[in-house]
Design an enzyme around this catalytic site. Structure first.
Site, PDB file in Angstrom:
ATOM      1  N   HIS A  24      66.730  24.026  46.008  1.00  0.00           N
ATOM      2  CA  HIS A  24      67.375  25.223  45.455  1.00  0.00           C
ATOM      3  C   HIS A  24      68.882  25.056  45.484  1.00  0.00           C
ATOM      4  O   HIS A  24      69.450  24.472  46.420  1.00  0.00           O
ATOM      5  CB  HIS A  24      66.952  26.484  46.207  1.00  0.00           C
ATOM      6  CG  HIS A  24      67.278  26.507  47.673  1.00  0.00           C
ATOM      7  ND1 HIS A  24      68.492  26.939  48.159  1.00  0.00           N
ATOM      8  CD2 HIS A  24      66.546  26.160  48.763  1.00  0.00           C
ATOM      9  CE1 HIS A  24      68.498  26.865  49.481  1.00  0.00           C
ATOM     10  NE2 HIS A  24      67.323  26.391  49.875  1.00  0.00           N
ATOM     11  N   ASP A  26      71.037  27.690  45.290  1.00  0.00           N
ATOM     12  CA  ASP A  26      71.728  28.847  45.863  1.00  0.00           C
ATOM     13  C   ASP A  26      71.945  28.666  47.361  1.00  0.00           C
ATOM     14  O   ASP A  26      71.249  27.877  48.014  1.00  0.00           O
ATOM     15  CB  ASP A  26      70.952  30.136  45.596  1.00  0.00           C
ATOM     16  CG  ASP A  26      69.570  30.133  46.246  1.00  0.00           C
ATOM     17  OD1 ASP A  26      68.792  29.220  45.948  1.00  0.00           O
ATOM     18  OD2 ASP A  26      69.276  31.043  47.056  1.00  0.00           O
ATOM     19  N   ASP A  57      71.616  23.137  53.869  1.00  0.00           N
ATOM     20  CA  ASP A  57      70.614  24.015  53.227  1.00  0.00           C
ATOM     21  C   ASP A  57      71.100  24.458  51.855  1.00  0.00           C
ATOM     22  O   ASP A  57      71.669  25.524  51.710  1.00  0.00           O
ATOM     23  CB  ASP A  57      70.364  25.217  54.135  1.00  0.00           C
ATOM     24  CG  ASP A  57      69.232  26.096  53.656  1.00  0.00           C
ATOM     25  OD1 ASP A  57      68.472  25.655  52.790  1.00  0.00           O
ATOM     26  OD2 ASP A  57      69.124  27.235  54.155  1.00  0.00           O
ATOM     27  N   GLU A  89      66.327  31.137  46.058  1.00  0.00           N
ATOM     28  CA  GLU A  89      65.366  30.832  47.119  1.00  0.00           C
ATOM     29  C   GLU A  89      65.686  31.640  48.361  1.00  0.00           C
ATOM     30  O   GLU A  89      64.777  32.091  49.073  1.00  0.00           O
ATOM     31  CB  GLU A  89      65.385  29.332  47.427  1.00  0.00           C
ATOM     32  CG  GLU A  89      64.311  28.863  48.389  1.00  0.00           C
ATOM     33  CD  GLU A  89      64.684  28.953  49.870  1.00  0.00           C
ATOM     34  OE1 GLU A  89      63.795  28.765  50.719  1.00  0.00           O
ATOM     35  OE2 GLU A  89      65.884  29.216  50.179  1.00  0.00           O
ATOM     36  N   GLU A  90      66.972  31.826  48.635  1.00  0.00           N
ATOM     37  CA  GLU A  90      67.387  32.522  49.848  1.00  0.00           C
ATOM     38  C   GLU A  90      67.074  34.012  49.809  1.00  0.00           C
ATOM     39  O   GLU A  90      67.225  34.702  50.809  1.00  0.00           O
ATOM     40  CB  GLU A  90      68.889  32.302  50.085  1.00  0.00           C
ATOM     41  CG  GLU A  90      69.300  30.846  50.317  1.00  0.00           C
ATOM     42  CD  GLU A  90      68.818  30.284  51.646  1.00  0.00           C
ATOM     43  OE1 GLU A  90      68.101  31.000  52.381  1.00  0.00           O
ATOM     44  OE2 GLU A  90      69.159  29.128  51.961  1.00  0.00           O
ATOM     45  N   GLU A 111      63.905  20.665  51.946  1.00  0.00           N
ATOM     46  CA  GLU A 111      64.534  21.502  52.974  1.00  0.00           C
ATOM     47  C   GLU A 111      64.808  20.646  54.217  1.00  0.00           C
ATOM     48  O   GLU A 111      64.102  19.669  54.486  1.00  0.00           O
ATOM     49  CB  GLU A 111      63.612  22.663  53.345  1.00  0.00           C
ATOM     50  CG  GLU A 111      63.451  23.707  52.261  1.00  0.00           C
ATOM     51  CD  GLU A 111      64.625  24.662  52.168  1.00  0.00           C
ATOM     52  OE1 GLU A 111      65.605  24.499  52.920  1.00  0.00           O
ATOM     53  OE2 GLU A 111      64.551  25.578  51.328  1.00  0.00           O
TER      54      GLU A 111
END
Length: 373
Positions: free
Chosen positions: A68, A70, A100, A132-133, A160
């Protein structure tokens, strides 16, 4: 090269819930410059998009590198410098999203020139999502489009941060916001109002009780704790002590072991909330985020492959959640394996090391060698 790409990615303040056109367009242009087939997939929000890029024959089963773009906000105290400017100190590279998970994205992008020069018999795809967050809100739209973008993947590698140790399982999650609307009035005449906080307390008491019941099992020893959990995280309401509160809200999350549906486990709380309507209250139930658990079989081909490529035996389970559960729920084998340590995420002075970046790049290039065979 991987550090230069990471610097470019970190410089985009692609905070969750905000437009992501600049970072998505830059990645798309970079991928095109190395001959990748690109699909920019706008989400229903209109100002955010997923990106899917492919190298190699898309009509042949291959592998998906998933991440991701974001990041969480960087407004917390404790940053030593601008969080959106990559800063190097020795082996450490500091910046929001370095671990991350823009470090994984940078390694995947740095591999593209090499991949483009190799005769891939099986494709390697990049699947970069948004939001995603906020509970994996962007990736479902890309997963739905996957059958039109490529042949059924042999596996999805979600990068991740796991210390490049393959991870086979994680819990599922559902988080919700509860709202109660009552009737205001002077606190000296509670008989003339409807106290929204008092009503909410009853619902939350049931939620706490449900959390205690979940601790009694069923159990899955792969997880810590080995049972599903529930937490009330936010509660608000009221305007003044001498005013009957007409509104109250709360946010709760439930994390479920593999095989349990977090949405279904929350249904008793939803029913308890709705029952307040018979007493004259208004109620609201808003799902904030939801994703299923991941449970990849230890004897799967993907687990064996990632054990070989990473040089580490797979870890049975982790406590954090990822998009991998959504890929698996759609019928695609998925595993977690990415650079960095999850303990550094969502904290001031987040960092990744040069060694971790280069090790991830080497792992992706080793995957590419397998795709040439």
């Amino acid at each position: 090269m991987v550090e230069e790409i990471l610097a470019r990615l970190v410089a985009f303040p692609s905070v969750v819930g905000t437009p992501n056109g600049p970072i998505t367009n830059w990645i798309a242009d970079y991928c095109r410059s190395h001959g990748a087939e690109i699909h920019v997939l706008p989400g229903p929000e209109g100002d955010r998009a997923n990106l899917f890029a492919s190298l190699g024959p898309v009509d042949v089963p291959g592998y998906v590198l998933s991440g991701h773009s974001d990041v969480v906000p960087a407004d917390e105290d404790g940053w030593s410098a601008d969080p959106f400017t990559l800063r190097a100190e020795g082996e450490r590279l500091y910046g929001r999203g370095t671990t991350d998970m823009k470090g994984f994205l940078a390694a995947a992008l740095a591999a593209l020139p090499v991949l483009a020069a190799r005769p891939l018999k099986r494709p390697i795809h990049l699947a970069f999502s948004y939001d995603e967050e906020a509970g994996c809100r962007g990736v479902p739209h890309m997963i739905a489009a996957l059958p039109k973008l490529c042949a059924e993947p042999l596996g999805v590698i979600v990068g991740e941060p796991s210390g490049l140790q393959p991870v086979l399982a994680h819990k599922g999650k559902a988080s919700v916001r509860l709202d109660v609307t009552g009737r205001s009035g002077h606190s000296s005449r509670p008989d003339q109002g409807l106290n929204a906080i008092h009503a909410m307390v009853g619902v939350l008491a049931d939620a706490v009780a449900l959390g205690k019941d979940l601790a009694s099992g069923p159990f899955d020893p792969r997880f810590t704790p080995p049972y599903s959990t529930l937490q009330v995280g936010i509660v608000s309401g009221g305007r003044a002590l001498n005013v009957i509160p007409e509104r109250s809200s709360a946010e709760i999350e439930l994390r479920a072991i593999a095989g349990a549906d977090p949405r279904a486990l929350l249904e008793p709380i939803r029913n308890r909330l709705t029952a307040l309507e018979a007493e004259g209250f208004g109620t609201g139930w808003q799902e904030l985020a939801a994703y299923p658990a991941l449970a990849l079989a230890p004897d799967s081909a993907l687990a064996a492959l990632m054990g070989e490529l990473s040089g580490q035996a797979p870890c049975e389970a982790v406590s954090y959640g990822t998009e991998a559960g959504l890929f698996q729920a759609a019928g695609h084998d998925a595993i977690i394996c990415g650079p960095g340590d999850i303990a550094r995420a969502h904290r001031p002075d987040e960092f990744i090391t040069r060694g971790e970046l280069n090790a991830c790049l080497s792992m992706i290039l080793a995957l590419a060698e397998r795709c040439q065979a």
